[in-house]
Design a protein around this motif. Structure first.
Motif, PDB file in Angstrom:
ATOM      1  N   ALA A 128      80.857  -1.354  41.629  1.00 25.66           N
ATOM      2  CA  ALA A 128      80.472  -1.309  43.042  1.00 25.66           C
ATOM      3  C   ALA A 128      79.990   0.083  43.434  1.00 25.66           C
ATOM      4  O   ALA A 128      78.995   0.231  44.151  1.00 25.66           O
ATOM      5  CB  ALA A 128      81.654  -1.736  43.913  1.00 25.66           C
ATOM      6  N   VAL A 129      80.688   1.099  42.938  1.00 22.99           N
ATOM      7  CA  VAL A 129      80.296   2.478  43.261  1.00 22.99           C
ATOM      8  C   VAL A 129      78.921   2.790  42.669  1.00 22.99           C
ATOM      9  O   VAL A 129      78.088   3.452  43.302  1.00 22.99           O
ATOM     10  CB  VAL A 129      81.355   3.465  42.743  1.00 22.99           C
ATOM     11  N   LYS A 130      78.662   2.319  41.444  1.00 23.87           N
ATOM     12  CA  LYS A 130      77.356   2.562  40.832  1.00 23.87           C
ATOM     13  C   LYS A 130      76.241   1.929  41.648  1.00 23.87           C
ATOM     14  O   LYS A 130      75.193   2.557  41.875  1.00 23.87           O
ATOM     15  CB  LYS A 130      77.337   2.003  39.410  1.00 23.87           C
ATOM     16  N   ARG A 131      76.448   0.692  42.096  1.00 28.21           N
ATOM     17  CA  ARG A 131      75.395   0.012  42.850  1.00 28.21           C
ATOM     18  C   ARG A 131      75.065   0.764  44.136  1.00 28.21           C
ATOM     19  O   ARG A 131      73.900   1.037  44.432  1.00 28.21           O
ATOM     20  CB  ARG A 131      75.845  -1.406  43.186  1.00 28.21           C
ATOM     21  N   VAL A 132      76.091   1.130  44.891  1.00 31.71           N
ATOM     22  CA  VAL A 132      75.862   1.808  46.173  1.00 31.71           C
ATOM     23  C   VAL A 132      75.450   3.262  45.951  1.00 31.71           C
ATOM     24  O   VAL A 132      74.564   3.783  46.642  1.00 31.71           O
ATOM     25  CB  VAL A 132      77.131   1.727  47.047  1.00 31.71           C
ATOM     26  N   GLY A 133      76.065   3.915  44.961  1.00 30.34           N
ATOM     27  CA  GLY A 133      75.778   5.331  44.724  1.00 30.34           C
ATOM     28  C   GLY A 133      74.365   5.589  44.253  1.00 30.34           C
ATOM     29  O   GLY A 133      73.707   6.536  44.707  1.00 30.34           O
ATOM     30  N   THR A 134      73.869   4.765  43.332  1.00 32.87           N
ATOM     31  CA  THR A 134      72.501   4.976  42.847  1.00 32.87           C
ATOM     32  C   THR A 134      71.484   4.755  43.963  1.00 32.87           C
ATOM     33  O   THR A 134      70.477   5.472  44.054  1.00 32.87           O
ATOM     34  CB  THR A 134      72.194   4.045  41.666  1.00 32.87           C
ATOM     35  N   ASP A 135      71.735   3.786  44.826  1.00 40.50           N
ATOM     36  CA  ASP A 135      70.844   3.567  45.960  1.00 40.50           C
ATOM     37  C   ASP A 135      70.877   4.758  46.912  1.00 40.50           C
ATOM     38  O   ASP A 135      69.833   5.196  47.418  1.00 40.50           O
ATOM     39  CB  ASP A 135      71.237   2.281  46.681  1.00 40.50           C
ATOM     40  N   PHE A 136      72.071   5.308  47.156  1.00 39.90           N
ATOM     41  CA  PHE A 136      72.203   6.486  48.027  1.00 39.90           C
ATOM     42  C   PHE A 136      71.446   7.672  47.442  1.00 39.90           C
ATOM     43  O   PHE A 136      70.734   8.385  48.160  1.00 39.90           O
ATOM     44  CB  PHE A 136      73.681   6.831  48.202  1.00 39.90           C
ATOM     45  N   ILE A 137      71.574   7.894  46.136  1.00 39.57           N
ATOM     46  CA  ILE A 137      70.912   9.036  45.505  1.00 39.57           C
ATOM     47  C   ILE A 137      69.401   8.919  45.631  1.00 39.57           C
ATOM     48  O   ILE A 137      68.713   9.897  45.954  1.00 39.57           O
ATOM     49  CB  ILE A 137      71.333   9.131  44.024  1.00 39.57           C
ATOM     50  N   ARG A 138      68.863   7.745  45.371  1.00 46.43           N
ATOM     51  CA  ARG A 138      67.411   7.567  45.438  1.00 46.43           C
ATOM     52  C   ARG A 138      66.874   7.759  46.848  1.00 46.43           C
ATOM     53  O   ARG A 138      65.709   8.118  47.024  1.00 46.43           O
ATOM     54  CB  ARG A 138      67.041   6.184  44.905  1.00 46.43           C
ATOM     55  N   ARG A 139      67.704   7.520  47.845  1.00 43.30           N
ATOM     56  CA  ARG A 139      67.264   7.724  49.235  1.00 43.30           C
ATOM     57  C   ARG A 139      67.242   9.195  49.630  1.00 43.30           C
ATOM     58  O   ARG A 139      66.684   9.533  50.667  1.00 43.30           O
ATOM     59  CB  ARG A 139      68.194   6.969  50.198  1.00 43.30           C
ATOM     60  N   ARG A 140      67.830  10.061  48.811  1.00 44.38           N
ATOM     61  CA  ARG A 140      67.950  11.469  49.181  1.00 44.38           C
ATOM     62  C   ARG A 140      66.785  12.295  48.648  1.00 44.38           C
ATOM     63  O   ARG A 140      66.951  13.478  48.318  1.00 44.38           O
ATOM     64  CB  ARG A 140      69.262  12.036  48.663  1.00 44.38           C
ATOM     65  N   ALA A 141      65.604  11.734  48.574  1.00 42.34           N
ATOM     66  CA  ALA A 141      64.423  12.501  48.151  1.00 42.34           C
ATOM     67  C   ALA A 141      64.248  13.698  49.074  1.00 42.34           C
ATOM     68  O   ALA A 141      64.316  13.580  50.301  1.00 42.34           O
ATOM     69  CB  ALA A 141      63.186  11.619  48.193  1.00 42.34           C
ATOM     70  N   THR A 166      66.635  10.774  37.900  1.00 44.40           N
ATOM     71  CA  THR A 166      67.441  11.175  36.753  1.00 44.40           C
ATOM     72  C   THR A 166      68.920  11.214  37.109  1.00 44.40           C
ATOM     73  O   THR A 166      69.779  10.794  36.319  1.00 44.40           O
ATOM     74  CB  THR A 166      66.979  12.548  36.243  1.00 44.40           C
ATOM     75  N   VAL A 167      69.231  11.730  38.301  1.00 46.38           N
ATOM     76  CA  VAL A 167      70.633  11.781  38.730  1.00 46.38           C
ATOM     77  C   VAL A 167      71.185  10.370  38.907  1.00 46.38           C
ATOM     78  O   VAL A 167      72.322  10.075  38.519  1.00 46.38           O
ATOM     79  CB  VAL A 167      70.764  12.589  40.031  1.00 46.38           C
ATOM     80  N   ALA A 168      70.392   9.475  39.485  1.00 47.83           N
ATOM     81  CA  ALA A 168      70.825   8.086  39.654  1.00 47.83           C
ATOM     82  C   ALA A 168      71.074   7.433  38.303  1.00 47.83           C
ATOM     83  O   ALA A 168      72.038   6.665  38.133  1.00 47.83           O
ATOM     84  CB  ALA A 168      69.791   7.305  40.450  1.00 47.83           C
ATOM     85  N   ARG A 169      70.229   7.743  37.321  1.00 49.78           N
ATOM     86  CA  ARG A 169      70.413   7.178  35.988  1.00 49.78           C
ATOM     87  C   ARG A 169      71.689   7.716  35.348  1.00 49.78           C
ATOM     88  O   ARG A 169      72.405   6.979  34.650  1.00 49.78           O
ATOM     89  CB  ARG A 169      69.199   7.483  35.118  1.00 49.78           C
TER      90      ARG A 169
END
Length: 338
Positions: A128-141, A166-169
């Motif tokens: 669950a954290v990966k799903r929400v966290g990767t989306d959050f990271i990609r929004r922080r352009a 890269t950070v999201a990955r």
């Protein structure tokens, strides 16, 4: 004038416009160094065959005019290439905020508990954290963002970077057990503070680029039971450094109502860390809470704007340089057939 031609002319530029002053240089040289007068002595003996060919007149004169055209075209092409013609085109403005964010994520064994729902299925906390966290990271352009994972040990999974993909990955590839199974919150938070860009030194000028805001987002589902430092001590250091820490208490139960249950989140300590550093503590018990938390932090740490667009320069000098090369090849071929 057509619109496309107007746009092309307005985008045209020269890197070294003063190089065009070299164009009349051969004429100036001919003026200052005139040819030797007829009848003066010379050191060159002309073969009789060339004298006979010169007597034929028009063909030799035509070849001379063609050679002169090639020579002048070669010179002009080289000078124009030296001037550096180019097209200056505006680039698309990217978002920028000046923030530097470090995500500090718990990878202890308790993150394997399957008490979160995702797409209608029960999943473990890490998924669950990966799903929400990767989306959050990609929004922080526009932010420099990095990732620290911790358990028994702490590890920088991704150094602060504008490359959010890269950070999201790196977050998506995180695995429980990689750095142990206990919970060293203090060491994880301390490593994140260490990896944030240091401010430039007033004496030496050394250090990283100036950053207007430094933020740590700490997520854990347990209490500190490993490492060399305590979370409260490291929170005091974060306050001294001007780093804001948002904390996320993950899991349905905490120490205040666990009744002897092991591996439950220490909500009180996380609240103290957030209050001390000027951040905010989030209590996350479900996947919906997790998504709402990500949206809230994204709003709190907003303020992104378009950075000034940087011009893109497309060099055109290879074209006149290629023309000069062709003229030189033509002169060489004409000399061989003469």
């Amino acid at each position: 004038m057509p619109n496309w031609l107007t746009a092309l002319v307005s985008a045209f530029d020269l890197a070294s416009p003063y190089a065009l002053l070299l164009l009349p240089l051969p004429l100036l040289a001919a003026r200052l160094m005139p040819a030797e007068r007829v009848g003066s002595s010379g050191a060159l003996r002309v073969p009789a065959s060339l004298v006979a060919a010169a007597a034929r007149g028009d063909s030799v004169a035509a070849r001379g005019r063609g050679r002169a055209v090639l020579v002048w075209t070669l010179w002009a092409a080289l000078v124009v290439a030296l001037a550096g013609p180019r097209l200056v085109l505006p680039a698309t403005a990217l978002p920028a905020s000046g923030r530097e964010i470090m995500l500090v994520m718990d990878l202890s064994g308790s993150m394997e508990r399957r008490d979160f729902a995702l797409d209608g299925q029960t999943v473990n906390r890490l998924a669950a954290v990966k799903r929400v966290g990767t989306d959050f990271i990609r929004r922080r352009a526009g932010d420099r963002i990095g990732l620290v994972i911790f358990a028994n040990e702490s590890y920088v999974a991704a150094s602060p970077s504008f490359d959010t993909a890269t950070v999201a990955r790196a977050l998506d590839e995180a695995t429980i057990g990689l750095v142990g199974r206990s919970t060293g919150i203090g060491d994880g938070l301390g490593l994140a503070l260490k990896r944030l860009t240091p401010p430039p030194s007033a004496e030496t000028g050394e250090g990283g680029p100036p950053v207007t805001d430094k933020v740590v987002i700490l997520l854990t589902d347990g209490a500190n039971n490993a490492g060399q430092t305590t979370p409260r001590d490291v929170a005091g250091l974060a306050k001294d450094l001007g780093v804001r820490v948002h904390t996320i208490a993950l899991g349905p139960r905490d120490l205040s109502n666990a009744e002897g249950e092991q591996d439950v989140v220490d909500t009180e300590t996380l609240r103290e860390i957030a209050d001390l550093t000027g951040g905010r503590m989030f209590r996350v018990k479900t996947t919906d809470d997790l998504m709402a938390m990500a949206d809230a932090i994204d709003e709190i740490e907003g303020g992104r704007a378009k950075a000034p667009p940087l011009p893109l320069r497309k060099d055109l000098w290879p074209w006149p340089a290629a023309l000069g090369f062709l003229c030189a090849a033509g002169l060489l071929a004409a000399r061989r057939t003469a």
